[in-house]
Scaffold this motif. Structure first.
Motif, PDB file in Angstrom:
ATOM      1  N   MET A  34       0.843  -1.197   0.000  1.00  0.00           N
ATOM      2  CA  MET A  34       0.000   0.000   0.000  1.00  0.00           C
ATOM      3  C   MET A  34       0.879   1.249   0.000  1.00  0.00           C
ATOM      4  O   MET A  34       0.604   2.226  -0.707  1.00  0.00           O
ATOM      5  CB  MET A  34      -0.917  -0.012   1.227  1.00  0.00           C
ATOM      6  N   MET A  35       1.965   1.210   0.782  1.00  0.00           N
ATOM      7  CA  MET A  35       2.861   2.353   0.825  1.00  0.00           C
ATOM      8  C   MET A  35       3.560   2.536  -0.511  1.00  0.00           C
ATOM      9  O   MET A  35       3.811   3.669  -0.941  1.00  0.00           O
ATOM     10  CB  MET A  35       3.892   2.155   1.943  1.00  0.00           C
ATOM     11  N   TRP A  36       3.868   1.418  -1.178  1.00  0.00           N
ATOM     12  CA  TRP A  36       4.461   1.506  -2.517  1.00  0.00           C
ATOM     13  C   TRP A  36       3.529   2.240  -3.478  1.00  0.00           C
ATOM     14  O   TRP A  36       3.958   3.105  -4.237  1.00  0.00           O
ATOM     15  CB  TRP A  36       4.765   0.097  -3.049  1.00  0.00           C
ATOM     16  N   MET A  37       2.246   1.902  -3.434  1.00  0.00           N
ATOM     17  CA  MET A  37       1.288   2.580  -4.313  1.00  0.00           C
ATOM     18  C   MET A  37       1.262   4.081  -4.033  1.00  0.00           C
ATOM     19  O   MET A  37       1.259   4.908  -4.951  1.00  0.00           O
ATOM     20  CB  MET A  37      -0.117   2.002  -4.120  1.00  0.00           C
ATOM     21  N   LEU A  38       1.256   4.427  -2.754  1.00  0.00           N
ATOM     22  CA  LEU A  38       1.220   5.835  -2.382  1.00  0.00           C
ATOM     23  C   LEU A  38       2.503   6.539  -2.820  1.00  0.00           C
ATOM     24  O   LEU A  38       2.467   7.672  -3.324  1.00  0.00           O
ATOM     25  CB  LEU A  38       1.031   5.958  -0.866  1.00  0.00           C
ATOM     26  N   ALA A  39       3.638   5.871  -2.658  1.00  0.00           N
ATOM     27  CA  ALA A  39       4.917   6.458  -3.070  1.00  0.00           C
ATOM     28  C   ALA A  39       4.969   6.641  -4.583  1.00  0.00           C
ATOM     29  O   ALA A  39       5.482   7.654  -5.084  1.00  0.00           O
ATOM     30  CB  ALA A  39       6.069   5.565  -2.610  1.00  0.00           C
ATOM     31  N   GLU A  40       4.428   5.675  -5.334  1.00  0.00           N
ATOM     32  CA  GLU A  40       4.383   5.792  -6.792  1.00  0.00           C
ATOM     33  C   GLU A  40       3.529   6.981  -7.214  1.00  0.00           C
ATOM     34  O   GLU A  40       3.890   7.743  -8.118  1.00  0.00           O
ATOM     35  CB  GLU A  40       3.821   4.502  -7.396  1.00  0.00           C
ATOM     36  N   LEU A  41       2.389   7.140  -6.568  1.00  0.00           N
ATOM     37  CA  LEU A  41       1.516   8.274  -6.881  1.00  0.00           C
ATOM     38  C   LEU A  41       2.228   9.590  -6.559  1.00  0.00           C
ATOM     39  O   LEU A  41       2.157  10.553  -7.329  1.00  0.00           O
ATOM     40  CB  LEU A  41       0.212   8.172  -6.079  1.00  0.00           C
ATOM     41  N   TYR A  42       2.908   9.609  -5.439  1.00  0.00           N
ATOM     42  CA  TYR A  42       3.606  10.828  -5.016  1.00  0.00           C
ATOM     43  C   TYR A  42       4.639  11.261  -6.057  1.00  0.00           C
ATOM     44  O   TYR A  42       4.748  12.445  -6.395  1.00  0.00           O
ATOM     45  CB  TYR A  42       4.270  10.592  -3.661  1.00  0.00           C
ATOM     46  N   GLN A  43       5.395  10.298  -6.602  1.00  0.00           N
ATOM     47  CA  GLN A  43       6.454  10.666  -7.531  1.00  0.00           C
ATOM     48  C   GLN A  43       5.929  10.910  -8.939  1.00  0.00           C
ATOM     49  O   GLN A  43       6.537  11.639  -9.716  1.00  0.00           O
ATOM     50  CB  GLN A  43       7.537   9.600  -7.562  1.00  0.00           C
ATOM     51  N   ASP A  44       4.770  10.336  -9.286  1.00  0.00           N
ATOM     52  CA  ASP A  44       4.259  10.455 -10.660  1.00  0.00           C
ATOM     53  C   ASP A  44       3.386  11.686 -10.885  1.00  0.00           C
ATOM     54  O   ASP A  44       3.347  12.220 -11.995  1.00  0.00           O
ATOM     55  CB  ASP A  44       3.448   9.212 -11.035  1.00  0.00           C
ATOM     56  N   LEU A  45       2.671  12.120  -9.848  1.00  0.00           N
ATOM     57  CA  LEU A  45       1.673  13.166 -10.056  1.00  0.00           C
ATOM     58  C   LEU A  45       2.288  14.560 -10.003  1.00  0.00           C
ATOM     59  O   LEU A  45       3.193  14.822  -9.205  1.00  0.00           O
ATOM     60  CB  LEU A  45       0.570  13.061  -8.990  1.00  0.00           C
ATOM     61  N   PRO A  46       1.786  15.486 -10.812  1.00  0.00           N
ATOM     62  CA  PRO A  46       2.276  16.870 -10.764  1.00  0.00           C
ATOM     63  C   PRO A  46       1.674  17.623  -9.589  1.00  0.00           C
ATOM     64  O   PRO A  46       0.660  17.223  -9.013  1.00  0.00           O
ATOM     65  CB  PRO A  46       1.771  17.448 -12.089  1.00  0.00           C
TER      66      PRO A  46
END
Length: 523
Positions: free
Chosen positions: A263-275
């Motif tokens: 779950m934290m991986w998903m959140l971290a991916e969103l954090y780095q991908d989104l503007p």
């Protein structure tokens, strides 16, 4: 019901001018007051939230009613179904006279409806479109958390990932990582990391043992390709409502650390991908983190600091995060400080420790004319005390609230209904079939085989030379252990292999950088 200054204050504070999520009605004289709704501002969903309470007090249903309305407002929603009791959110509820009366008492205009839902599973364990990621993308920081490595072991794992990144060795699944560790601690490969510190055989042995146990638990299916693109979680339905993504997790209940870290991986991916987008009228995504205490259990200080930083900064990316757990003390103070929207269901105080936790929970709410240490234990199922952020960022007065009824089913959807939804999903074709392309395991195996063949050929030639003329055989052809070691300084000693790795490492080294959590960044 008659109006009092308290009722008027709540009615005014929760009457947000913009889009609202209806939580329920204020409880007055032990009855819900339909004329005093308690709402949550949609634009303030990105200020995060906490839903807490003892088992059986209604946390899941509160999550459900917020998720339903957030999706209806146009936000994408992600929920994790840890216990298997949330899948009914994809199915419109059946009405009844009792339900209609309950809704009316809370000022709710109840209709039978459900958000457009996608079901996911981790690595295909259970029903749902498989969510996988590669070991390279997952990164060393989160993997160290899953494997429960200490600081020394975690730093060694970081060196291994650094080597793979710079040498162009793709770590797609766990066998890739295992083969790379074995190579880097072998006679042929142990010199590769000397220039940057190296790793001891004992440390590598611990990592390999934990990796083997992790793989034996069935976790190997979570790593591989096709890797899931978290942008899939941000899709909208044809009618403009947000798609609700439900991750089915009952199959991994015995591996809670893995679940929470994914779950934290998903959140971290969103954090780095989104503007960066700042505050939006409707957030892009509302992320519900159920059983949140699992994330922080036995977490290192560095990991907690990264969680805090992600939660603090991701709101400016248009993402709201709700943590669901039993008591606020399950959440570190620095994370708790970021959660502006608070919904607290009943807590019971059967022991001195329980009483201490209850007092600490009550102290985290704004000042109220109620004695919350008495109110919180007395709350019934489906009741909660609420305080949220107003649209100017100020906390609202504490409201004892009768929570509204979900409009989707409170019963599990059933395997047949979930299977129908999964089969109809366009994502099933994209992610349903695992792919095993060439990666570190195959590359290192092929090099080892090629090296073994080369050595065997040299030994054969040396033996043939010795048979023809033992005295005239060139020293370099004699199959001695020392000469082989001198000539073979490692699998990478071959000039062709070195050239390949140099070029691959130069290209990939420019592109593989790692984020806050060590997850892989893509240009």
């Amino acid at each position: 019901m008659s109006s009092t200054p308290e009722i008027t204050a709540v009615r005014t504070a929760y009457a947000f001018p913009g889009a609202r999520i209806h939580l329920g009605a204020l409880v007055v004289d032990e009855q819900p007051d339909a004329a005093t709704p308690v709402n949550l501002s949609v634009p303030m969903l990105n200020r995060h939230g906490l839903i807490a309470g003892a088992t059986g007090t209604g946390k899941t249903r509160t999550l459900q009613i917020i998720a339903e309305q957030a999706a209806a407002a146009g936000a994408s929603v992600f929920v994790a179904d840890m216990k298997g009791d949330l899948s009914g959110i994809a199915v419109p509820a059946a009405g009844s006279e009792k339900l209609a009366a309950r809704a009316a008492a809370r000022g709710q205009e109840w209709v039978s409806r459900a958000p457009v839902t996608e079901f996911y599973s981790l690595g295909g364990q259970g029903q749902g479109v498989p969510i996988r990621t590669t070991v390279s993308d997952f990164g060393p920081v989160l993997l160290a958390k899953v494997l429960d490595l200490n600081e020394t072991q975690e730093s060694s794992l970081g060196l291994i990932f650094h080597y793979a990144d710079t040498q162009g060795l793709a770590l797609l699944d766990l066998k890739d990582l295992r083969s790379l560790i074995q190579f880097l601690t072998s006679e042929e490969g142990k010199g590769e990391l000397k220039g940057i510190g190296g790793i001891s055989s004992a440390t590598a042995g611990v990592i390999l043992r934990k990796l083997t146990a992790f793989e034996a638990s069935g976790a190997d299916v979570f790593f591989g390709e096709p890797a899931f693109d978290v942008q899939e979680l941000l899709r909208s339905a044809e009618d403009g409502t947000g798609i609700l993504s439900c991750l089915e997790l009952p199959a991994v209940a015995s591996r809670p650390a893995l679940f929470s870290t994914f779950m934290m991986w998903m959140l971290a991916e969103l954090y780095q991908d989104l503007p960066e987008v700042g505050d939006l009228d409707v957030p892009k995504l509302v992320f519900f983190f159920d059983e949140a205490h699992l994330l922080f259990q036995d977490a290192s200080r560095a990991f907690l600091e990264q969680v805090v930083q992600t939660v603090r900064l991701i709101r400016s990316k248009g993402v709201g995060v709700f943590f669901i757990t039993q008591t606020p003390k399950d959440i570190p103070a620095d994370v708790l400080a970021q959660l502006g929207n608070r919904i607290q269901h009943a807590l019971r105080a059967f022991t001195p420790q329980d009483a201490k936790a209850l007092k600490a929970t009550a102290s985290t709410f704004p000042t109220s004319e109620h004695d919350l240490t008495e109110v919180i234990p007395a709350l019934g199922t489906g009741e909660a005390i609420v305080t949220v952020l107003s649209e100017d960022g100020a906390p609202t007065p504490v409201a004892i609230t009768a929570i509204r009824a979900p409009e989707s089913s409170m019963e599990p959807a059933g395997e047949e209904a979930i299977a129908t939804i999964v089969e109809a999903s366009p994502l099933q074709e994209r992610y349903g079939t695992p792919v095993d392309r060439e990666s570190a395991f195959e590359i290192l195996t092929a090099r080892a085989e090629a090296e073994a063949e080369r050595i065997a050929e040299e030994e054969t030639r040396a033996a043939e030379d010795a048979e023809r003329d033992p005295e005239q055989a060139p020293p370099g052809r004699r199959p001695t252990k020392s000469s082989r070691r001198t000539k073979d300084e490692g699998l990478l000693a071959n000039p062709a292999v070195k050239s390949f790795l140099r070029s691959a490492g130069t290209v990939l080294g420019r592109e593989i950088t790692r984020s806050l959590f060590g997850t892989r960044r893509r240009r």
